[in-house]
Motif scaffolding. Structure first.
Motif, PDB file in Angstrom:
ATOM      1  N   PRO A 103     -30.973   5.906  50.123  1.00 47.10           N
ATOM      2  CA  PRO A 103     -32.300   6.563  50.184  1.00 47.10           C
ATOM      3  C   PRO A 103     -32.462   7.671  49.153  1.00 47.10           C
ATOM      4  O   PRO A 103     -33.552   7.848  48.582  1.00 47.10           O
ATOM      5  CB  PRO A 103     -32.340   7.121  51.618  1.00 47.10           C
ATOM      6  CG  PRO A 103     -31.395   6.273  52.388  1.00 47.10           C
ATOM      7  CD  PRO A 103     -30.299   5.933  51.429  1.00 47.10           C
ATOM      8  N   VAL A 104     -31.389   8.423  48.899  1.00 47.48           N
ATOM      9  CA  VAL A 104     -31.468   9.487  47.901  1.00 47.48           C
ATOM     10  C   VAL A 104     -31.739   8.905  46.521  1.00 47.48           C
ATOM     11  O   VAL A 104     -32.586   9.406  45.767  1.00 47.48           O
ATOM     12  CB  VAL A 104     -30.176  10.326  47.895  1.00 47.48           C
ATOM     13  CG1 VAL A 104     -30.170  11.295  46.721  1.00 47.48           C
ATOM     14  CG2 VAL A 104     -30.026  11.080  49.209  1.00 47.48           C
ATOM     15  N   MET A 107     -35.277   7.800  46.114  1.00 43.29           N
ATOM     16  CA  MET A 107     -36.189   8.916  45.873  1.00 43.29           C
ATOM     17  C   MET A 107     -36.216   9.282  44.391  1.00 43.29           C
ATOM     18  O   MET A 107     -37.274   9.577  43.836  1.00 43.29           O
ATOM     19  CB  MET A 107     -35.768  10.118  46.717  1.00 43.29           C
ATOM     20  CG  MET A 107     -35.980   9.948  48.212  1.00 43.29           C
ATOM     21  SD  MET A 107     -35.465  11.407  49.147  1.00 43.29           S
ATOM     22  CE  MET A 107     -36.539  12.652  48.451  1.00 43.29           C
ATOM     23  N   LEU A 110     -38.174   6.659  42.643  1.00 41.33           N
ATOM     24  CA  LEU A 110     -39.604   6.903  42.864  1.00 41.33           C
ATOM     25  C   LEU A 110     -40.119   7.975  41.919  1.00 41.33           C
ATOM     26  O   LEU A 110     -41.259   7.915  41.439  1.00 41.33           O
ATOM     27  CB  LEU A 110     -39.847   7.306  44.316  1.00 41.33           C
ATOM     28  CG  LEU A 110     -41.304   7.588  44.719  1.00 41.33           C
ATOM     29  CD1 LEU A 110     -42.152   6.331  44.555  1.00 41.33           C
ATOM     30  CD2 LEU A 110     -41.368   8.094  46.153  1.00 41.33           C
ATOM     31  N   GLY A 111     -39.272   8.959  41.611  1.00 38.59           N
ATOM     32  CA  GLY A 111     -39.671  10.006  40.674  1.00 38.59           C
ATOM     33  C   GLY A 111     -39.922   9.483  39.277  1.00 38.59           C
ATOM     34  O   GLY A 111     -40.694  10.078  38.508  1.00 38.59           O
TER      35      GLY A 111
END
Length: 274
Positions: A103-104, A107, A110-111
């Motif tokens: 998940p990290v 993220m 996604l950035g």
């Protein structure tokens, strides 16, 4: 055999066309910068009397000495911190078996899809509320955060290919995770780190939007950001504007020419590992 030759010649023609399309704009800038100040040159016509003094005039008029120092300070504030944080985060999500690493990493991915132009307005108010507006910190701190998604993605691509046997052997010898990172994995990751450093330098040096939005004083901006103020003053003087543009671009050319082999080797290393 005929098909292979045809493909080889097609590739060479394509490379030549790409090289011409890349070089011609810079040649046009250089030729235009050598014309008499205040004139409007047409095309790639070489001037009968080259005005080399245009570069000195642009250097003085744009306060390039102060801008050079400002750009160096901003680069020194952004690149080392970004490299350290990206390398540590890439090592954590790419090599360590930490909980929640997927998940990290998602993220950070996604950035990569978030254009920083879309956050420039809230970023302006946040920097203003922090009291950092019109300072170099208004450029340094946002750039560190904006570079993290790509930096972590880049370094993870290296660390995820490192065999676990390397860390296991170091653990048997008594090395903890911190010692493994600094003494083993960082030296092995130097090609990826150095190539990322080149990219971060180029992006920081050529930063334009954040510099003109968050900093009013041109001498506190990057060289590329200060070019906007120079264009406002000398926008009607095409030769001086071209000379100033070339002066701003020259450091990036020099850095890339010096480190291009290291950069290409890192890209090839990544392709071979992948």
């Amino acid at each position: 055999m005929i098909v292979q030759r045809r493909e080889a010649w097609t590739g060479r023609v394509f490379l030549v066309l790409l090289m011409v399309a890349t070089i011609v704009p810079f040649v046009s800038l250089f030729v235009t910068a050598l014309h008499q100040s205040g004139t409007y040159p047409a095309g790639l016509e070489w001037p009968s009397k080259p005005h080399w003094e245009n570069f000195l005039t642009a250097f003085t008029a744009a306060h390039m000495g102060e801008l050079l120092g400002s750009s160096v300070l901003i680069v020194l504030g952004v690149v080392p911190v970004s490299l350290l944080l990206a390398t540590m985060a890439g090592f954590a999500v790419g090599h360590l078996k930490m909980a929640g690493r997927r998940p990290v990493f998602l993220m950070f991915v996604l950035g990569l899809t978030l254009p920083y132009e879309s956050i420039i307005t809230p970023l302006y108010y946040q920097i203003r509320d922090m009291g950092l507006l019109n300072t170099r910190w208004a450029i340094i701190l946002p750039l560190i955060g904006l570079f993290m998604p790509f930096g972590v993605f880049w370094m993870r691509a290296h660390f995820v290919t490192m065999p676990g046997d390397v860390s296991e052997a170091a653990q048997i010898d008594g090395a903890n995770t911190w010692q493994q990172f600094w003494r083993i994995h960082v030296p092995l990751a130097m090609p990826a780190i150095s190539s990322l450093a080149i990219l971060l330098f180029l992006w920081t040096w050529n930063q334009f939007l954040l510099a003109i939005v968050l900093v009013d004083d041109p001498t506190q901006r990057t060289m590329a950001g200060a070019l906007g103020a120079f264009q406002g003053q000398w926008g009607t003087d095409i030769p001086l504007l071209c000379a100033g543009s070339l002066l701003v671009l020259t450091p990036t050319y020099v850095i890339f020419l010096i480190f291009q082999r290291r950069f290409v080797s890192a890209l090839l290393q990544g392709s071979l590992k992948g």
